[in-house]
Design a protein around this motif. Structure first.
Motif, PDB file in Angstrom:
ATOM      1  N   HIS A  33       0.020 -14.566  65.613  1.00  0.00           N
ATOM      2  CA  HIS A  33       1.306 -14.011  65.304  1.00  0.00           C
ATOM      3  C   HIS A  33       1.903 -14.740  64.112  1.00  0.00           C
ATOM      4  N   LEU A  34       1.357 -16.446  64.184  1.00  0.00           N
ATOM      5  CA  LEU A  34       1.778 -16.836  62.432  1.00  0.00           C
ATOM      6  C   LEU A  34       1.340 -16.161  61.704  1.00  0.00           C
ATOM      7  N   TYR A  35      -0.165 -15.975  61.970  1.00  0.00           N
ATOM      8  CA  TYR A  35      -0.675 -15.444  60.434  1.00  0.00           C
ATOM      9  C   TYR A  35      -0.055 -13.556  60.402  1.00  0.00           C
ATOM     10  N   GLN A  36       0.480 -12.762  61.262  1.00  0.00           N
ATOM     11  CA  GLN A  36       0.888 -11.963  61.075  1.00  0.00           C
ATOM     12  C   GLN A  36       2.562 -11.769  60.732  1.00  0.00           C
ATOM     13  N   GLU A  37       2.824 -13.190  61.323  1.00  0.00           N
ATOM     14  CA  GLU A  37       4.224 -12.963  60.808  1.00  0.00           C
ATOM     15  C   GLU A  37       4.378 -13.846  59.668  1.00  0.00           C
ATOM     16  N   GLY A  38       3.124 -14.010  59.097  1.00  0.00           N
ATOM     17  CA  GLY A  38       3.578 -14.755  57.340  1.00  0.00           C
ATOM     18  C   GLY A  38       2.660 -14.043  56.065  1.00  0.00           C
ATOM     19  N   LEU A  39       1.604 -13.140  56.874  1.00  0.00           N
ATOM     20  CA  LEU A  39       0.607 -12.196  55.866  1.00  0.00           C
ATOM     21  C   LEU A  39       1.296 -10.800  56.402  1.00  0.00           C
ATOM     22  N   HIS A  40       1.611 -10.766  57.051  1.00  0.00           N
ATOM     23  CA  HIS A  40       1.577  -9.296  57.175  1.00  0.00           C
ATOM     24  C   HIS A  40       1.003  -7.821  57.513  1.00  0.00           C
ATOM     25  N   PHE A  41       0.152  -8.727  58.432  1.00  0.00           N
ATOM     26  CA  PHE A  41      -0.598  -7.584  58.585  1.00  0.00           C
ATOM     27  C   PHE A  41      -0.581  -6.635  60.432  1.00  0.00           C
ATOM     28  N   SER A  42      -1.147  -5.621  59.941  1.00  0.00           N
ATOM     29  CA  SER A  42      -1.625  -5.033  61.437  1.00  0.00           C
ATOM     30  C   SER A  42      -2.039  -5.334  63.181  1.00  0.00           C
ATOM     31  N   ALA A  43      -2.052  -4.796  64.008  1.00  0.00           N
ATOM     32  CA  ALA A  43      -2.984  -4.630  64.750  1.00  0.00           C
ATOM     33  C   ALA A  43      -4.395  -4.627  64.770  1.00  0.00           C
ATOM     34  N   GLY A  44      -4.262  -3.612  63.838  1.00  0.00           N
ATOM     35  CA  GLY A  44      -6.257  -3.403  63.710  1.00  0.00           C
ATOM     36  C   GLY A  44      -6.849  -4.016  63.220  1.00  0.00           C
ATOM     37  N   MET A  45      -5.909  -4.551  61.084  1.00  0.00           N
ATOM     38  CA  MET A  45      -6.362  -5.995  61.292  1.00  0.00           C
ATOM     39  C   MET A  45      -6.420  -7.012  61.786  1.00  0.00           C
ATOM     40  N   LEU A  46      -5.552  -7.826  62.686  1.00  0.00           N
ATOM     41  CA  LEU A  46      -5.772  -8.410  64.159  1.00  0.00           C
ATOM     42  C   LEU A  46      -7.512  -8.002  64.407  1.00  0.00           C
ATOM     43  N   THR A  47      -7.255  -7.472  64.769  1.00  0.00           N
ATOM     44  CA  THR A  47      -8.425  -6.773  65.650  1.00  0.00           C
ATOM     45  C   THR A  47      -9.871  -6.792  64.817  1.00  0.00           C
ATOM     46  N   LEU A  48      -9.646  -6.628  63.689  1.00  0.00           N
ATOM     47  CA  LEU A  48     -10.800  -6.547  62.701  1.00  0.00           C
ATOM     48  C   LEU A  48     -11.510  -7.905  62.468  1.00  0.00           C
ATOM     49  N   ILE A  49     -10.270  -9.366  62.469  1.00  0.00           N
ATOM     50  CA  ILE A  49     -10.227  -9.943  62.351  1.00  0.00           C
ATOM     51  C   ILE A  49     -11.146 -11.442  62.891  1.00  0.00           C
ATOM     52  N   PHE A  50     -10.830 -10.690  64.732  1.00  0.00           N
ATOM     53  CA  PHE A  50     -11.484 -11.420  65.766  1.00  0.00           C
ATOM     54  C   PHE A  50     -12.596 -10.936  65.514  1.00  0.00           C
ATOM     55  N   GLY A  51     -12.790  -9.608  65.255  1.00  0.00           N
ATOM     56  CA  GLY A  51     -13.947  -8.429  65.347  1.00  0.00           C
ATOM     57  C   GLY A  51     -15.384  -8.994  64.443  1.00  0.00           C
ATOM     58  N   VAL A  52     -15.180  -9.537  63.268  1.00  0.00           N
ATOM     59  CA  VAL A  52     -15.966 -10.306  61.882  1.00  0.00           C
ATOM     60  C   VAL A  52     -16.427 -10.802  62.762  1.00  0.00           C
ATOM     61  N   TYR A  53     -15.952 -12.309  63.693  1.00  0.00           N
ATOM     62  CA  TYR A  53     -16.718 -13.353  64.154  1.00  0.00           C
ATOM     63  C   TYR A  53     -17.372 -13.126  65.234  1.00  0.00           C
ATOM     64  N   ALA A  54     -17.332 -12.197  65.834  1.00  0.00           N
ATOM     65  CA  ALA A  54     -18.307 -11.860  66.997  1.00  0.00           C
ATOM     66  C   ALA A  54     -18.980 -11.002  65.812  1.00  0.00           C
ATOM     67  N   LEU A  55     -19.594 -10.083  65.302  1.00  0.00           N
ATOM     68  CA  LEU A  55     -19.936  -9.111  64.303  1.00  0.00           C
ATOM     69  C   LEU A  55     -21.065  -9.686  63.276  1.00  0.00           C
ATOM     70  N   SER A  56     -20.741 -11.469  62.941  1.00  0.00           N
ATOM     71  CA  SER A  56     -21.202 -12.707  62.579  1.00  0.00           C
ATOM     72  C   SER A  56     -22.175 -13.215  63.406  1.00  0.00           C
ATOM     73  N   LEU A  57     -21.883 -13.924  64.648  1.00  0.00           N
ATOM     74  CA  LEU A  57     -21.757 -14.098  65.294  1.00  0.00           C
ATOM     75  C   LEU A  57     -23.376 -13.503  65.781  1.00  0.00           C
ATOM     76  N   LEU A  58     -22.754 -12.303  65.982  1.00  0.00           N
ATOM     77  CA  LEU A  58     -24.461 -11.609  66.372  1.00  0.00           C
ATOM     78  C   LEU A  58     -25.378 -11.049  65.335  1.00  0.00           C
ATOM     79  N   ALA A  59     -25.077 -11.423  63.974  1.00  0.00           N
ATOM     80  CA  ALA A  59     -25.802 -11.256  63.153  1.00  0.00           C
ATOM     81  C   ALA A  59     -26.742 -12.179  63.146  1.00  0.00           C
ATOM     82  N   ALA A  60     -25.869 -13.956  63.343  1.00  0.00           N
ATOM     83  CA  ALA A  60     -27.270 -15.041  63.608  1.00  0.00           C
ATOM     84  C   ALA A  60     -27.914 -15.311  65.253  1.00  0.00           C
TER      85      ALA A  60
END
Length: 397
Positions: A33-60
């Protein structure tokens, strides 16, 4: 150092290292929420930031998941630690969404590499305690990361940096110490060929994997939703602005899961799976009730029950499958198991992030929760039918 002491030291080191990787993975949750307030991004972008972690983990997991079966455990653990230290430096300097995505992507790859190799090394070191540590350490790690990050954000300076400096220092010590471990597998040819994306599930483990999969999918889908959106959900439902609430909920979810795993460690896998499915359905129903009654205490009670379901479901699935692998199949099977788990962890929450744009957070949560309850109850029905068929076959009825 006696072999017994050395064996125990190796087990503790591997457990703490696995715990550190997962602590780092959940550390950003209270900061979103601090990143969201400071960088002004949506809930969709929030789940993308979360999701790329899991997708990259899968790639590994799909590429380097079996690498340690060929090169040895130590060099692969060391490489994963170095990559995660670089990710911590990216987080420390993150001043845009692009930096956050880069940090999460690199962190995901490092964690995927570490999850497979540390899981296999723990099984090499101790066949009895290995599966237990593999189940408990990730959940304890996520609890430590989320709660530690929350406390530092609330009470310490440098709210978006201090947690990463702390983790970086810990990983540096681990990267030095790892070379003192005894190597547990001999090098075998085929390292390059092992990088081809494959899911290696030994034939003797396949039936057990398919039977446990619905419960595993349900618990990880709930975990992914919670780790990406729980702080935002509590804020939307109750109006609470405390930094400790989001981290506290993640800690309750994961600690109750870890406690359930420890409590049920000697129970039969099929009974543990059934319990996991039941508790998850009840917990998610109570989370939905907490959202609509705006009750913070009910949020914590519901999270406790859902977390217990998470722990039981995860342990039941892991215990059903992993002991069926031979030594040189373990890293590959752990990779396959985690690939399926992390697909459930990231894809549903990414979908939820996109649906929030159209339907809002509360309506999306209702739909997501309903699907999880349905999946849990379907899995429970399947497990009961299977047990009933097995009982009939045993009695000749």
């Amino acid at each position: 150092m006696t072999s017994n002491t050395s064996h125990r030291a190796s087990l503790v080191f591997l457990a703490i290292t696995l715990l550190t990787f997962l602590a780092a993975s959940s550390a950003p949750t209270p900061l979103y929420h601090l990143y969201q307030e400071g960088l002004h991004f949506s809930a969709g972008m929030l789940t993308l930031i979360f999701g790329v972690y899991a997708l990259s983990l899968l790639a590994a997991l799909l590429t380097v998941g079996s690498l340690s079966d060929h090169l040895g455990r130590k060099p692969v653990i060391f490489t994963a630690l170095v990559l995660n230290m670089l990710a911590m430096l990216l987080f420390i300097n993150a001043d845009s969404v692009g930096w956050l995505i880069a940090a999460r992507t690199l962190q995901g790859f490092a964690t995927g590499m570490a999850t497979a190799v540390l899981g296999a090394a723990l099984l090499d070191t101790d066949r009895q305690q290995g599966p237990l540590v593999n189940s408990v350490a990730p959940l304890l790690g996520m609890a430590c990361g989320a709660m530690g990050s929350s406390l530092l954000v609330e009470f310490a300076p440098l709210p978006t940096q201090l947690i990463y400096w702390t983790l970086l220092a810990l990983m540096l010590v681990q990267a030095v110490y790892v070379w003192r471990l005894a190597e547990t597998v001999s090098r075998i040819p085929g390292a390059l060929a092992s990088l081809r994306p494959t899911l290696h599930v030994p034939p003797q483990a396949r039936r057990a994997l398919w039977l446990s999969l619905p419960v595993d999918v349900a618990v990880w889908a709930m975990g992914g939703f919670y780790l990406s959106l729980a702080p935002s959900l509590v804020r939307a439902a109750t109006g609470s602005t405390s930094n400790l609430i989001g981290g506290g909920l993640v800690a309750v979810l994961t600690l109750s899961g870890a406690l359930m795993i420890f409590t049920l460690r000697n129970r039969p896998a099929n009974k543990v799976l059934r319990l996991g499915a039941s508790l998850l359905a009840i917990g998610v129903a109570l989370i939905l009730a907490a959202v609509h009654s705006a009750s913070l205490p009910l949020f914590f009670i519901a999270t406790l029950i859902a977390g217990s379901g998470f722990g039981a479901g995860f342990l039941g699935a892991l215990r059903s499958v992993v002991p069926l692998a031979l030594p040189h199949e373990r890293a590959g099977l752990m990779s396959a198991f985690y690939v399926l788990s992390y697909l459930a962890f990231c894809l549903p929450s990414l979908l939820a992030g996109n649906l929030i744009r159209s339907f809002g957070l509360i309506v999306t949560t209702d739909g997501y929760g309903a699907v999880l309850i349905l999946l849990s109850l379907s899995a429970l029905a399947g497990l009961l039918l299977q047990d009933s068929a097995r009982a009939r076959a045993t009695t000749g009825g």
